[in-house]
Design a protein around this motif. Structure first.
Motif, PDB file in Angstrom:
ATOM      1  N   ILE A 157      20.273  -6.559   4.171  1.00 43.73           N
ATOM      2  CA  ILE A 157      21.057  -6.118   5.324  1.00 43.73           C
ATOM      3  C   ILE A 157      21.506  -4.673   5.149  1.00 43.73           C
ATOM      4  N   SER A 158      21.831  -4.308   3.905  1.00 40.49           N
ATOM      5  CA  SER A 158      22.332  -2.957   3.642  1.00 40.49           C
ATOM      6  C   SER A 158      21.235  -1.902   3.711  1.00 40.49           C
ATOM      7  N   ASN A 159      19.962  -2.316   3.612  1.00 35.50           N
ATOM      8  CA  ASN A 159      18.858  -1.354   3.707  1.00 35.50           C
ATOM      9  C   ASN A 159      18.640  -0.944   5.161  1.00 35.50           C
ATOM     10  N   ASP A 160      18.318   0.320   5.360  1.00 36.28           N
ATOM     11  CA  ASP A 160      18.064   0.785   6.720  1.00 36.28           C
ATOM     12  C   ASP A 160      16.558   0.866   7.008  1.00 36.28           C
ATOM     13  N   PHE A 161      15.757   0.123   6.232  1.00 41.36           N
ATOM     14  CA  PHE A 161      14.326   0.062   6.486  1.00 41.36           C
ATOM     15  C   PHE A 161      13.819  -1.323   6.115  1.00 41.36           C
ATOM     16  N   SER A 162      12.659  -1.684   6.626  1.00 42.35           N
ATOM     17  CA  SER A 162      12.060  -2.980   6.308  1.00 42.35           C
ATOM     18  C   SER A 162      10.609  -2.779   5.905  1.00 42.35           C
ATOM     19  N   LEU A 163      10.080  -3.748   5.179  1.00 42.83           N
ATOM     20  CA  LEU A 163       8.700  -3.700   4.711  1.00 42.83           C
ATOM     21  C   LEU A 163       7.954  -4.908   5.249  1.00 42.83           C
ATOM     22  N   ASP A 164       6.653  -4.722   5.540  1.00 42.51           N
ATOM     23  CA  ASP A 164       5.865  -5.865   5.979  1.00 42.51           C
ATOM     24  C   ASP A 164       5.343  -6.634   4.770  1.00 42.51           C
ATOM     25  N   HIS A 165       4.610  -7.724   5.050  1.00 45.31           N
ATOM     26  CA  HIS A 165       4.154  -8.600   3.963  1.00 45.31           C
ATOM     27  C   HIS A 165       3.220  -7.875   2.994  1.00 45.31           C
ATOM     28  N   ILE A 166       2.362  -7.014   3.507  1.00 49.95           N
ATOM     29  CA  ILE A 166       1.420  -6.299   2.638  1.00 49.95           C
ATOM     30  C   ILE A 166       2.171  -5.352   1.703  1.00 49.95           C
ATOM     31  N   ASP A 167       3.162  -4.644   2.236  1.00 50.67           N
ATOM     32  CA  ASP A 167       3.963  -3.750   1.399  1.00 50.67           C
ATOM     33  C   ASP A 167       4.651  -4.519   0.274  1.00 50.67           C
ATOM     34  N   ARG A 168       5.239  -5.645   0.619  1.00 49.81           N
ATOM     35  CA  ARG A 168       5.935  -6.460  -0.378  1.00 49.81           C
ATOM     36  C   ARG A 168       4.952  -6.992  -1.423  1.00 49.81           C
ATOM     37  N   GLN A 169       3.787  -7.413  -0.957  1.00 50.51           N
ATOM     38  CA  GLN A 169       2.779  -7.930  -1.887  1.00 50.51           C
ATOM     39  C   GLN A 169       2.300  -6.837  -2.826  1.00 50.51           C
ATOM     40  N   LEU A 170       2.118  -5.633  -2.311  1.00 48.45           N
ATOM     41  CA  LEU A 170       1.691  -4.511  -3.144  1.00 48.45           C
ATOM     42  C   LEU A 170       2.741  -4.194  -4.198  1.00 48.45           C
ATOM     43  N   LEU A 171       3.996  -4.150  -3.812  1.00 48.57           N
ATOM     44  CA  LEU A 171       5.075  -3.881  -4.769  1.00 48.57           C
ATOM     45  C   LEU A 171       5.119  -4.959  -5.852  1.00 48.57           C
ATOM     46  N   TYR A 172       4.959  -6.212  -5.435  1.00 45.17           N
ATOM     47  CA  TYR A 172       4.976  -7.309  -6.406  1.00 45.17           C
ATOM     48  C   TYR A 172       3.824  -7.188  -7.391  1.00 45.17           C
ATOM     49  N   VAL A 186      -6.729  -8.995  -4.513  1.00 44.81           N
ATOM     50  CA  VAL A 186      -5.578  -9.837  -4.189  1.00 44.81           C
ATOM     51  C   VAL A 186      -4.861  -9.380  -2.921  1.00 44.81           C
ATOM     52  N   ILE A 187      -5.184  -8.186  -2.451  1.00 48.98           N
ATOM     53  CA  ILE A 187      -4.606  -7.656  -1.219  1.00 48.98           C
ATOM     54  C   ILE A 187      -5.753  -7.374  -0.255  1.00 48.98           C
ATOM     55  N   PRO A 188      -5.691  -7.870   0.976  1.00 46.09           N
ATOM     56  CA  PRO A 188      -6.825  -7.753   1.903  1.00 46.09           C
ATOM     57  C   PRO A 188      -6.974  -6.357   2.516  1.00 46.09           C
ATOM     58  N   LEU A 189      -7.078  -5.352   1.644  1.00 46.54           N
ATOM     59  CA  LEU A 189      -7.264  -3.981   2.093  1.00 46.54           C
ATOM     60  C   LEU A 189      -8.244  -3.287   1.163  1.00 46.54           C
ATOM     61  N   ARG A 197      -1.052   3.090   1.385  1.00 47.08           N
ATOM     62  CA  ARG A 197       0.168   2.264   1.413  1.00 47.08           C
ATOM     63  C   ARG A 197       1.109   2.667   0.284  1.00 47.08           C
ATOM     64  N   LYS A 198       0.538   2.852  -0.897  1.00 49.90           N
ATOM     65  CA  LYS A 198       1.367   3.196  -2.052  1.00 49.90           C
ATOM     66  C   LYS A 198       2.023   4.563  -1.862  1.00 49.90           C
ATOM     67  N   ARG A 199       1.271   5.536  -1.331  1.00 51.67           N
ATOM     68  CA  ARG A 199       1.837   6.866  -1.084  1.00 51.67           C
ATOM     69  C   ARG A 199       2.976   6.777  -0.067  1.00 51.67           C
ATOM     70  N   ASN A 200       2.772   5.978   0.976  1.00 51.24           N
ATOM     71  CA  ASN A 200       3.814   5.822   1.987  1.00 51.24           C
ATOM     72  C   ASN A 200       5.062   5.155   1.412  1.00 51.24           C
ATOM     73  N   LEU A 201       4.852   4.178   0.532  1.00 49.64           N
ATOM     74  CA  LEU A 201       5.992   3.513  -0.111  1.00 49.64           C
ATOM     75  C   LEU A 201       6.755   4.474  -1.012  1.00 49.64           C
ATOM     76  N   LYS A 202       6.033   5.313  -1.735  1.00 52.07           N
ATOM     77  CA  LYS A 202       6.699   6.295  -2.598  1.00 52.07           C
ATOM     78  C   LYS A 202       7.519   7.275  -1.764  1.00 52.07           C
ATOM     79  N   ALA A 203       6.994   7.647  -0.601  1.00 57.05           N
ATOM     80  CA  ALA A 203       7.738   8.542   0.288  1.00 57.05           C
ATOM     81  C   ALA A 203       8.991   7.837   0.821  1.00 57.05           C
ATOM     82  N   LEU A 204       8.832   6.552   1.172  1.00 56.59           N
ATOM     83  CA  LEU A 204       9.948   5.783   1.711  1.00 56.59           C
ATOM     84  C   LEU A 204      11.071   5.641   0.692  1.00 56.59           C
ATOM     85  N   PHE A 205      10.690   5.412  -0.577  1.00 54.72           N
ATOM     86  CA  PHE A 205      11.688   5.227  -1.626  1.00 54.72           C
ATOM     87  C   PHE A 205      12.054   6.539  -2.337  1.00 54.72           C
ATOM     88  N   LEU A 206      11.561   7.660  -1.808  1.00 51.20           N
ATOM     89  CA  LEU A 206      11.904   8.992  -2.316  1.00 51.20           C
ATOM     90  C   LEU A 206      11.468   9.214  -3.761  1.00 51.20           C
TER      91      LEU A 206
END
Length: 225
Positions: A157-172, A186-189, A197-206
């Motif tokens: 709730i405190s986060n101001d962003f959300s991740l989809d299932h693929i993003d979460r699976q990649l992080l895991y 293991v990821i359908p991409l 996706r990984k570059r975008n996640l790194k940008a999102l998490f600074l």
């Protein structure tokens, strides 16, 4: 509450079955429930079978489900989806309390999303009094989550962003050390799509110019792993 309570306990540890049964009988006495009919099963196939067969007999009022009943971690999400589908088809009013040993936020999120349980408790949080509170709350149409689950929900709730299932699976997968070579298995991409996706996640998490480990640590801090 009604005068009859039909319950299915899906759990492979006899001690836990005994504790849940004792708690149910105590709740029944407190609310003056005349009949408390309890069935217990110890594996995933039997769980699905009982859910399907009860459609033609007496619907379950409550299912207490251990998500790890004789199923591997790799199969857990599919099993949750199958059980959820069976419940929604046959018993849309059935209350579900999930017990889990998972402490990984990614897996807990998948359980919440797949089963949408009325109660979710992590085993390390549970004692008899906690179980009584959970049963009483859920049977009175109020959701109940144990401390670790509430912490996860507050983080999200405190986060101001959300991740989809693929993003979460990649992080895991990154958190458990899966290499780029094996990620497309293991990821359908494609590999290039995963890299993007990984570059975008790194940008999102600074952490654009930092390692995958830095990304994983940031994701953990925000409750996504």
């Amino acid at each position: 509450m009604t005068n009859t309570l039909n319950v299915l306990i899906a759990e492979d540890e006899p001690l836990i079955i005994s504790i849940v049964t004792r708690a149910l009988h105590e709740i029944s006495r407190y609310y003056k429930i005349r009949h408390c009919n309890i069935k217990s099963v110890t594996d995933y196939d039997a769980t699905l079978r009982e859910i399907n067969e009860a459609f033609n007999t007496s619907p379950f009022d409550l299912i207490v489900l251990d998500t790890n009943v004789n199923v591997s971690n790799d199969e857990l999400l599919d099993c949750c989806k199958n059980i959820s589908a069976g419940l929604k088809t046959n018993f849309p009013d059935t209350k579900v309390i999930v017990l889990t040993s998972c402490s990984n936020n990614y897996k807990i999120h998948n359980i919440l999303k797949s089963l949408n349980p009325d109660g979710l408790l992590i085993r390390s949080d549970i004692d008899f009094d906690e179980l009584l509170k959970a049963l009483s709350s859920v049977l009175n149409n109020a959701p109940y989550y144990s401390r670790a689950i509430l912490k996860l929900i507050r983080l999200h709730i405190s986060n101001d962003f959300s991740l989809d299932h693929i993003d979460r699976q990649l992080l895991y997968q990154l958190s458990i050390g899966t290499t780029m070579k094996y990620l497309p298995k293991v990821i359908p991409l494609s590999k290039s799509a995963i890299e993007l996706r990984k570059r975008n996640l790194k940008a999102l998490f600074l952490v654009e110019k930092e390692s995958d480990r830095s990304l994983v640590l940031k994701a953990e801090q925000h409750g996504f792993i």
